[in-house]
Design a protein around this motif. Structure first.
Motif, short mmCIF file in Angstrom:
data_model
loop_
_atom_site.label_atom_id
_atom_site.label_comp_id
_atom_site.label_asym_id
_atom_site.label_seq_id
_atom_site.Cartn_x
_atom_site.Cartn_y
_atom_site.Cartn_z
N SER A 27 -5.07 -3.84 -7.76
CA SER A 27 -6.33 -4.18 -7.09
C SER A 27 -7.51 -3.96 -8.02
O SER A 27 -7.35 -3.42 -9.13
CB SER A 27 -6.50 -3.35 -5.82
OG SER A 27 -6.69 -1.99 -6.14
N GLN A 72 1.62 1.62 -3.61
CA GLN A 72 0.44 2.04 -4.36
C GLN A 72 0.17 3.53 -4.15
O GLN A 72 -0.09 4.28 -5.11
CB GLN A 72 -0.78 1.22 -3.89
CG GLN A 72 -0.74 -0.25 -4.27
CD GLN A 72 -1.80 -1.05 -3.54
OE1 GLN A 72 -2.13 -0.77 -2.39
NE2 GLN A 72 -2.33 -2.07 -4.21
N MET A 113 -0.10 5.44 6.54
CA MET A 113 -0.10 5.39 5.08
C MET A 113 0.81 6.46 4.50
O MET A 113 1.67 6.18 3.66
CB MET A 113 -1.52 5.57 4.55
CG MET A 113 -1.61 5.61 3.03
SD MET A 113 -3.31 5.86 2.43
CE MET A 113 -3.61 7.55 2.95
N GLY A 154 -10.43 4.80 1.05
CA GLY A 154 -9.87 3.60 1.66
C GLY A 154 -10.54 3.35 2.99
O GLY A 154 -11.41 4.11 3.44
N SER A 193 -8.32 -2.11 4.15
CA SER A 193 -7.51 -2.09 2.92
C SER A 193 -6.16 -1.43 3.18
O SER A 193 -5.53 -0.93 2.24
CB SER A 193 -8.25 -1.34 1.80
OG SER A 193 -8.39 0.04 2.11
N THR A 194 -5.70 -1.45 4.42
CA THR A 194 -4.44 -0.80 4.81
C THR A 194 -4.49 0.67 4.39
O THR A 194 -3.50 1.24 3.96
CB THR A 194 -3.22 -1.51 4.20
OG1 THR A 194 -3.44 -2.92 4.23
CG2 THR A 194 -1.95 -1.22 5.00
N GLN A 205 -3.35 -5.38 -0.89
CA GLN A 205 -3.22 -4.54 0.30
C GLN A 205 -4.27 -4.85 1.37
O GLN A 205 -4.29 -4.20 2.42
CB GLN A 205 -3.29 -3.05 -0.09
CG GLN A 205 -4.69 -2.51 -0.36
CD GLN A 205 -5.19 -2.81 -1.76
OE1 GLN A 205 -4.77 -3.75 -2.41
NE2 GLN A 205 -6.11 -1.98 -2.26
N ASN A 211 0.81 -1.20 0.00
CA ASN A 211 0.00 0.00 0.00
C ASN A 211 0.85 1.26 0.00
O ASN A 211 0.48 2.28 -0.59
CB ASN A 211 -0.95 0.00 1.19
CG ASN A 211 -2.19 0.85 0.97
OD1 ASN A 211 -2.53 1.70 1.78
ND2 ASN A 211 -2.87 0.63 -0.15
#
Length: 554
Positions: free
Chosen positions: A370, A229, A252, A342, A346-347, A397, A226
């Protein structure tokens, strides 16, 4: 990105090549940093950019400083935890010390449990107890509160402060029946081996906005994926300076910046002006904030003179930002403004728009590797482009599962996760989130989205902020009630003004969505932890009030 349409017209938006199998699995093309341990992100950045600033906030640390400090935490924690995988709570106050403690806990072989320091005491106790933590590393303000709760937390053996009274970090100040001396270990820590990336790295707790919070177990691979991403989608590289004007350190944002070797700015002051000054002083390139703060930046007259010198994009997540706010901010600052989507499971990130031709009102396409789909909320049948239903996501993720909740089965047989969000996907796979499934209600048998009504209200020139809750309406089901903060608080806010407002707003709504009641208020009740409208509190307030006057018959 690939949109695959079935014979029935259903669409599955897939940000991956044809032939990928369903379910959480490694995604292709994510670039360096998606394999290995989470603390390896920091080790790699320190090796590549030892003298570059990693974080600037209450203190300033280079990547070498941060990595060494994480190693000291690892050495101090190893004697306190019972082997690999032990949970360690770390309060995520917006301070560089959280970053060192987070990576240090993982480097020690523990599972890091980030905890929002703004949580009320009962929620803090639930996180500590449900995670099974025996060690808690806490900001001073949380440390004092948890110490008072120790009798109710029998498994918590060690409570330590992340910094001392003088503001000195890198020091674990012990208290209570746990360790009795200050822990400051020196020298590099050995890395605890991990068999593969499927081992748990962190446990994160859901916000609990629509129900009791749950612990979400996330693997090393999912966290690193993640980070890749997010960083790749937003163009974060080793020349970036990432401004985070958030009430906590977001793992994140932190992991994406560390992976790229980018500097991160932490602004604990909630005043937007302070964050803009800090961003300009350190030549920030990326500016992240809460949607509610961006809405204020767009509308508050006293903030009209603010300007960014070097910021080249503004973004937010957490909840949907109205399209008119995004457009207004972009025009004012001359940079792209966009949002992502998010959830904890989904982390953090599943969809994101980007700085190149963002679409206001959309959360963008799925992140790399994804895919997403919309299913009917009753039949589960996959729906087509533009059709509304529940969003399901599938990708590398995603979490491994809920902690100590074996009765919950979050994935179907193909690895799809039901998000609980009502949304639609357009023909290009761009996501438009309407509301939480738990928040939508039916009027005359048709679904009503409170968030959609809030955006309609806030688009009116006389409204600064709005919140919508529902209340019973006899045989018609439930009806929406608006809580409205007027732009000019000194103006007459009687029924005639509200009636005119609702008539204007309702003219753009479907018949079943129309708002018949309004309450003028000084501020909309929001969650202290994530800034979302607290609909439960609004419903409770409605239950205490006398029946409101009908201001618009629709």
């Amino acid at each position: 990105m690939l949109d695959r349409t079935s014979a029935e017209g259903a669409v599955v938006t897939d940000a991956q090549p044809e032939g990928r199998t369903a379910g959480p699995a490694p995604g292709p093309g994510l670039g360096p940093g998606s394999a290995g341990r989470v603390d390896g992100l920091l080790a790699a950045a320190a090796a590549a950019h030892p003298d570059r600033p990693a974080v600037i906030g209450e203190t300033r640390l280079t990547f070498a400083d941060l990595d060494a400090r994480a190693s000291r935490y690892a050495e101090a924690l190893r004697p306190l935890i019972a082997g690999r995988g032990a949970p360690v709570v770390v309060s995520s106050a917006p301070h560089p010390e959280f970053m060192a403690a987070y990576y240090g806990a993982i480097r020690a072989g523990a599972v890091a449990v980030p905890m929002n320091p703004l949580l009320p005491d009962p929620a803090v106790e639930r996180v500590i107890e449900q995670s099974g933590a025996v060690v808690a590393l806490l900001a001073p303000q949380v440390f004092t509160r948890v110490e008072a709760s120790r009798p109710r937390l029998p498994r918590l053996a060690h409570v330590l402060r992340l910094w001392d009274d003088a503001g000195e970090g890198g020091v674990l100040v012990a208290a209570g029946p746990g360790p009795t001396s200050t822990a400051r270990a020196g020298g590099p820590a050995s890395v605890t081996p991990v068999a593969d990336g499927s081992d748990p790295a962190v446990v994160m707790f859901t916000s609990g906005t629509t129900g009791p919070s749950k612990g979400v177990a996330v693997s090393h691979h999912a966290v690193r994926t993640n980070a890749a991403q997010f960083g790749d989608a937003h163009g974060i590289d080793d020349r970036s300076v990432v401004m985070c004007h958030l009430p906590i350190v977001s793992p994140m944002h932190m992991n994406a910046a560390v992976r790229a070797g980018a500097c991160q700015l932490l602004c604990p002051d909630p005043d937007i002006r302070s964050s803009v000054r800090m961003a300009n002083a350190h030549r920030a390139t990326h500016y992240y904030s809460l949607p509610v703060r961006l809405a204020r930046l767009a509308s508050a007259p006293e903030l009209g003179g603010l300007a960014f010198d070097t910021v080249r994009m503004i973004a937010a997540g957490n909840q949907t930002i109205a399209a008119h706010i995004i457009k207004g901010l972009s025009e004012r600052f001359g940079v792209p403004v966009f949002q992502g989507y998010g959830l904890t499971e989904s982390t953090h990130l599943a969809h994101t728009d980007g700085p190149v031709e963002p679409r206001p009102g959309s959360a963008g396409p799925p992140v790399a590797g994804s895919r997403s789909r919309i299913v009917d909320t009753v039949t589960g049948r996959v729906r087509g482009p533009g059709e509304v239903g529940e969003l399901q996501i599938n990708g590398p993720q995603l979490m491994t599962g809920y902690v100590n909740r074996p009765e919950l089965s979050p994935f179907d047989d193909e690895g799809w996760f039901a998000t609980g969000d009502v949304a639609r996907l357009d023909e290009d796979g761009y996501l438009y989130v309407l509301d939480r499934l738990a928040d939508v209600f039916r009027h005359d048998g048709l679904l009503v989205s409170p968030s959609r009504l809030e955006r309609a209200l806030e688009a009116h020139p006389d409204v600064v902020e709005a919140g919508v809750a529902d209340q019973p309406d006899g045989s018609r089901g439930r009806t929406p009630v608006a809580f409205v903060v007027p732009k000019d608080a000194r103006s007459d806010s009687g029924p005639m003004q509200c009636g005119a407002l609702l008539a204007a707003v309702n003219s753009s709504l479907e018949a079943h969505e129309r708002i018949r009641h309004a309450v003028v208020t000084d501020a909309v009740r929001r969650s202290a932890t994530n800034g979302k409208v607290d609909r439960k509190a609004l419903r409770e307030e409605l239950a205490r009030r006398p029946a409101p006057e009908v201001l618009d018959e629709g």
